[in-house]
Design a protein around this motif. Structure first.
Motif, PDB file in Angstrom:
ATOM      1  N   HIS A 158       0.728  -1.046   0.025  1.00 23.95           N
ATOM      2  CA  HIS A 158      -0.050   0.085   0.363  1.00 23.95           C
ATOM      3  C   HIS A 158       0.966   1.165  -0.005  1.00 23.95           C
ATOM      4  O   HIS A 158       1.978   1.359   0.775  1.00 23.95           O
ATOM      5  N   LEU A 159       0.477   2.247  -0.730  1.00 23.12           N
ATOM      6  CA  LEU A 159       0.979   3.683  -0.676  1.00 23.12           C
ATOM      7  C   LEU A 159       0.011   4.711  -0.453  1.00 23.12           C
ATOM      8  O   LEU A 159      -1.108   4.420  -1.167  1.00 23.12           O
ATOM      9  N   ARG A 160       0.169   5.523   0.390  1.00 23.84           N
ATOM     10  CA  ARG A 160      -0.774   6.523   0.811  1.00 23.84           C
ATOM     11  C   ARG A 160      -0.073   7.863   0.897  1.00 23.84           C
ATOM     12  O   ARG A 160       0.689   7.991   1.053  1.00 23.84           O
ATOM     13  N   ALA A 161      -1.106   8.885   0.431  1.00 20.91           N
ATOM     14  CA  ALA A 161      -0.599  10.177   0.355  1.00 20.91           C
ATOM     15  C   ALA A 161      -1.878  11.256   0.380  1.00 20.91           C
ATOM     16  O   ALA A 161      -2.949  10.716  -0.133  1.00 20.91           O
ATOM     17  N   ALA A 162      -1.712  12.558   0.912  1.00 23.41           N
ATOM     18  CA  ALA A 162      -2.717  13.310   0.851  1.00 23.41           C
ATOM     19  C   ALA A 162      -2.361  14.552   0.558  1.00 23.41           C
ATOM     20  O   ALA A 162      -0.963  14.845   0.242  1.00 23.41           O
ATOM     21  N   VAL A 177      -7.379  16.155  -0.693  1.00 19.70           N
ATOM     22  CA  VAL A 177      -7.331  14.674  -1.321  1.00 19.70           C
ATOM     23  C   VAL A 177      -6.680  13.737  -0.846  1.00 19.70           C
ATOM     24  O   VAL A 177      -5.295  13.945  -0.529  1.00 19.70           O
ATOM     25  N   TRP A 178      -7.065  12.492  -0.755  1.00 18.99           N
ATOM     26  CA  TRP A 178      -6.223  11.350  -0.141  1.00 18.99           C
ATOM     27  C   TRP A 178      -6.383  10.416  -1.014  1.00 18.99           C
ATOM     28  O   TRP A 178      -7.632  10.022  -1.362  1.00 18.99           O
ATOM     29  N   ILE A 179      -5.198   9.626  -1.123  1.00 17.27           N
ATOM     30  CA  ILE A 179      -5.145   8.514  -2.115  1.00 17.27           C
ATOM     31  C   ILE A 179      -4.661   7.287  -1.414  1.00 17.27           C
ATOM     32  O   ILE A 179      -3.667   7.717  -0.806  1.00 17.27           O
ATOM     33  N   GLU A 180      -4.965   6.281  -1.688  1.00 14.64           N
ATOM     34  CA  GLU A 180      -4.201   4.882  -1.308  1.00 14.64           C
ATOM     35  C   GLU A 180      -4.400   4.145  -2.539  1.00 14.64           C
ATOM     36  O   GLU A 180      -5.240   3.982  -3.359  1.00 14.64           O
ATOM     37  N   CYS A 181      -3.219   3.490  -2.756  1.00 16.28           N
ATOM     38  CA  CYS A 181      -3.006   2.649  -3.941  1.00 16.28           C
ATOM     39  C   CYS A 181      -2.416   1.255  -3.402  1.00 16.28           C
ATOM     40  O   CYS A 181      -1.471   1.077  -2.613  1.00 16.28           O
ATOM     41  N   ALA A 182      -3.315   0.088  -3.722  1.00 15.30           N
ATOM     42  CA  ALA A 182      -2.843  -1.316  -2.928  1.00 15.30           C
ATOM     43  C   ALA A 182      -2.616  -2.182  -4.376  1.00 15.30           C
ATOM     44  O   ALA A 182      -3.116  -2.084  -5.278  1.00 15.30           O
ATOM     45  N   MET A 183      -1.522  -2.534  -4.396  1.00 17.94           N
ATOM     46  CA  MET A 183      -0.793  -3.431  -5.301  1.00 17.94           C
ATOM     47  C   MET A 183      -0.707  -4.918  -5.005  1.00 17.94           C
ATOM     48  O   MET A 183      -0.260  -4.868  -3.991  1.00 17.94           O
ATOM     49  N   THR A 184      -1.073  -5.700  -5.642  1.00 20.08           N
ATOM     50  CA  THR A 184      -1.080  -7.342  -5.497  1.00 20.08           C
ATOM     51  C   THR A 184      -0.105  -8.008  -6.110  1.00 20.08           C
ATOM     52  O   THR A 184      -0.011  -7.544  -7.414  1.00 20.08           O
ATOM     53  N   TYR A 185       0.817  -8.592  -5.633  1.00 19.38           N
ATOM     54  CA  TYR A 185       1.917  -9.347  -6.295  1.00 19.38           C
ATOM     55  C   TYR A 185       1.657 -10.855  -5.832  1.00 19.38           C
ATOM     56  O   TYR A 185       1.256 -10.964  -4.995  1.00 19.38           O
TER      57      TYR A 185
END
Length: 189
Positions: free
Chosen positions: A142-146, A154-162
């Motif tokens: 997960h990567l998160r930023a505001a 604006v707040w963003i969360e990106c979840a990446m599956t490997y």
């Protein structure tokens, strides 16, 4: 959490409102914000409670702010940090184009800014890169930023599956799939 003790009053948490902290965040004035919350020079960072609810921001999950000399991070009730980035948020289209952890990170925090190194530890980047490079099982990163943009948070969360892999991975290894969440607060005054 900070406490304040006034004569004749029991100590309790000092809670800063959006009206108090947002002017400093608009300018990304970390020194001014530090002075507001009484962060001393000898303190690397200081976390204080914030209340954005009284500003009619019931939808905003942030309950604390962590202020350091080189970054500020918003924190939710479940202790999830969102570093506050002092530049424009990426678009959904730009995030959707990213195919690797490195590309997502560079979209959230452009590498062209030298001060961006301060965000990486609060985003758990060193830990997640180590996991990516050493793990061979399936897992999510997960990567998160505001960001502050057009009088909104604006707040963003990106979840990446490997997927499971016996081959060594790096930051540029493509992920199997991703989920991107972008939240936008009401306008603040």
């Amino acid at each position: 959490m900070t406490t304040a003790c006034l004569l004749g009053q029991a100590p309790g948490p000092t809670v800063y409102t959006g009206a108090q902290i947002l002017p400093f965040l608009r300018l990304y004035d970390l020194k001014g914000l530090g002075d507001l919350i009484h962060k001393e020079d000898s303190v690397g960072n200081k976390e204080v409670a914030i209340s954005l609810d009284e500003d009619a921001w019931n939808q905003v999950p942030f309950k604390k702010i962590d202020v350091a000399d080189d970054y500020a991070a918003l924190k939710t009730a479940d202790d999830t940090y969102y570093p506050l980035c002092p530049f424009l948020p990426p678009t959904l289209e730009k995030l959707a184009e990213a195919r690797s952890y490195q590309e997502v990170l560079q979209t959230l925090v452009p590498p062209s800014r030298s001060e961006n190194e301060a965000y990486l530890p609060i985003m758990d980047v060193p830990v997640s890169v180590r996991t990516l490079e050493e793990s061979h099982v399936s897992f999510d990163l997960h990567l998160r930023a505001a960001y502050l943009h057009q009088d909104r948070i604006v707040w963003i969360e990106c979840a990446m599956t490997y997927k499971e892999s016996q081959v060594a991975r790096s930051q540029s290894t493509p992920f199997y799939e991703s989920v991107i969440q972008i939240h936008v607060s009401p306008k603040y005054k």
